[in-house]
Design an enzyme around this catalytic site. Structure first.
Site, PDB file in Angstrom:
ATOM      1  CE1 TYR A   1     -17.717   1.215  -4.436  1.00  0.00           C
ATOM      2  CE2 TYR A   1     -15.331   0.531  -3.905  1.00  0.00           C
ATOM      3  CZ  TYR A   1     -16.127   1.271  -4.831  1.00  0.00           C
ATOM      4  OH  TYR A   1     -15.591   1.511  -5.813  1.00  0.00           O
TER       5      TYR A   1
ATOM      6  NE  ARG B   1       6.673   9.060   1.228  1.00  0.00           N
ATOM      7  CZ  ARG B   1       7.684   9.265   1.795  1.00  0.00           C
ATOM      8  NH1 ARG B   1       7.643   9.129   3.315  1.00  0.00           N
ATOM      9  NH2 ARG B   1       9.017   9.146   1.400  1.00  0.00           N
TER      10      ARG B   1
ATOM     11  CE  LYS C   1     -17.543   6.879  -4.482  1.00  0.00           C
ATOM     12  NZ  LYS C   1     -17.537   5.556  -3.687  1.00  0.00           N
TER      13      LYS C   1
ATOM     14  CG  ASP D   1     -17.171   2.624   3.829  1.00  0.00           C
ATOM     15  OD1 ASP D   1     -17.590   3.788   3.752  1.00  0.00           O
ATOM     16  OD2 ASP D   1     -16.735   1.969   2.952  1.00  0.00           O
TER      17      ASP D   1
HETATM   18  C1  LIG Z   1     -16.636   4.388  -3.390  1.00  0.00           C
HETATM   19  C2  LIG Z   1     -16.722   3.778  -2.394  1.00  0.00           C
HETATM   20  C3  LIG Z   1     -15.401   3.272  -1.722  1.00  0.00           C
HETATM   21  C4  LIG Z   1     -13.978   3.447  -2.407  1.00  0.00           C
HETATM   22  O1  LIG Z   1     -13.692   4.640  -2.484  1.00  0.00           O
HETATM   23  P1  LIG Z   1     -12.947   5.400  -3.857  1.00  0.00           P
HETATM   24  O2  LIG Z   1     -12.528   6.614  -3.626  1.00  0.00           O
HETATM   25  O3  LIG Z   1     -13.550   4.928  -5.002  1.00  0.00           O
HETATM   26  O4  LIG Z   1     -11.425   4.577  -3.877  1.00  0.00           O
HETATM   27  C5  LIG Z   1     -15.228   2.514  -0.509  1.00  0.00           C
HETATM   28  N1  LIG Z   1     -16.400   2.435   0.328  1.00  0.00           N
HETATM   29  C6  LIG Z   1     -17.490   3.011  -0.406  1.00  0.00           C
HETATM   30  C7  LIG Z   1     -18.967   2.585   0.619  1.00  0.00           C
HETATM   31  C8  LIG Z   1     -17.732   3.369  -1.482  1.00  0.00           C
HETATM   32  O5  LIG Z   1     -18.703   4.153  -2.031  1.00  0.00           O
END
Ligand SMILES: *Cc1c(COP(=O)(O)O)cnc(C)c1O
Length: 378
Positions: free
Chosen positions: A99, A47, A196, A171
């Protein structure tokens, strides 16, 4: 080292002991100590630290030009861990068409811990200024946004953050470090849903964070170890494998996206196309200044929910699924899927109509993708 080289030779590569060219998957929870507290390589419990995860955390640090990287079990785990830098009574200003999961986290979970928030259209710096309160501690920006692909000017956000002594958090999921490096514009923290583009193959859920100072690195490592939302070694390895082809994929995806946009803008059934690469997109000039590419996300309006349903039923290559950023092209209706957790009234205010369709361009042959949309729209 330039980016394409960093993706192959950045961070920690291979294995010194055996000469293995790929970083081994250290599928391990604990490490033998040569006497109490006498650790061989700094590792005591996975961890706290794991060599495979550490290799990933190092390569993302290098790609984002930061001080330290951190890997989490999902994008939301990464965002939640970053939010734990704040205290009860603090306030953050967040991009309004953020998001859906980030919206839900601040509106329905962190509100219970009295972390205040205001959603603002961050593509307009005046609206960001107006949302700042005495207890505001951070700007949380997404650019391009999801699903309307609005662009926020990172340089202007940095000026506002400096004026009010705020952390600037970006982000960067949609752009990836290949197209956009927020830390180079003065952001303090950059984060990703690595589920993604960074993973890129629809096979791993994960989150990454890079911070720009040793002080933030120490605080975030303390949170990562305390809250424990870490990424496992197997998934860390999959992300490193994804990063090796990130440049190639982002180039191929953007080429396809541009061809799809060209087709969609001319189609009579399509009333509006959202893509930052279009010259009439309000964020076009800003996007050109701060990013090397416009990305692979396209949204377009077909006028009604019924039309959208018909199109989704008829497409063959576009997979109807949440998520984005994969080698396969994905299609979705944000109002009913990714953004369903945002109340309908608010969705309409933002322009996320029932007829809005979002595409994540993949790396298939562009002609096949265009033919597919053409037959579905007819
Ligand atoms: C998918 C997404 C998230 C969340 O991520 P997860 O891996 O699904 O928890 C946060 N920000 C954006 C822009 C996203 O597309």
């Amino acid at each position: 080292m330039r980016d394409k080289t960093k993706m192959i030779h950045g961070g920690i590569t291979g294995d010194d002991r055996t000469g293995a060219v790929s970083v081994p998957i250290y599928q391990v929870s604990t490490y033998k100590q040569d006497g109490v507290g006498n650790l061989r390589d700094g590792y005591e419990y996975s961890r706290t630290g794991n060599p495979t995860r550490h290799a990933l955390e190092t390569v993302i640090r290098d790609l984002e030009n930061g001080e330290a990287g951190f890997a989490f079990g999902s994008g939301m785990a990464a965002i939640t861990s970053v939010m734990m830098l704040f205290e009860t009574g603090d306030h953050i200003v967040m991009t309004d068409d953020v998001y859906g999961g980030s919206y839900r986290l601040v509106a329905n979970v962190l509100n219970r811990f009295n972390l205040g928030h205001t959603f603002a259209d961050t593509s307009d710096p005046a609206k960001v200024e107006a949302a700042i309160q005495d207890n505001t501690k951070a700007l949380f920006i997404e650019t391009p946004t999801n699903p309307l692909l609005k662009i926020t000017d990172l340089k202007k956000m940095k000026e506002i953050a400096d004026r009010h002594d705020l952390l600037l958090i970006v982000d960067n999921t949609f752009a990836t470090p290949y197209w956009q490096k927020p830390l180079d514009f003065g952001a303090d923290i950059v984060l990703h849903s690595a589920t993604k583009y960074i993973g890129g193959h629809s096979d791993v859920v994960s989150g990454l964070v890079v911070v720009n100072t040793a002080e933030l690195a120490e605080k975030l490592h303390f949170i990562q170890n305390s809250a424990g939302a870490v990424l496992g070694p197997q998934d860390s390895w999959l992300l490193m494998r994804g990063i090796k082809t990130l440049a190639l994929r982002m180039e191929a995806i953007e080429e396809n996206a541009k061809k799809l946009v060209q087709f969609l803008t001319k189609h009579p059934q399509v009333s509006k196309v959202y893509y930052p690469g279009l010259e009439d997109h309000p964020g076009h000039e800003t996007a050109k200044k701060q990013a090397g590419g416009f990305g692979g996300m396209i949204s377009f309006d077909v006028g009604s929910g019924e039309m959208a349903d018909k199109l989704l039923e008829r497409v063959n290559y576009f997979i109807l699924a949440e998520s984005l950023g994969a080698v396969e092209s994905l299609i979705s209706v944000p109002a009913k899927m990714t953004h369903a957790s945002i109340p309908a009234g608010r969705r309409n205010e933002l322009g996320i109509t029932d007829g809005l369709i979002r595409i994540s361009a993949g790396i298939e042959d562009a002609e096949d993708l265009i033919d597919d949309l053409k037959q579905a729209l007819e």
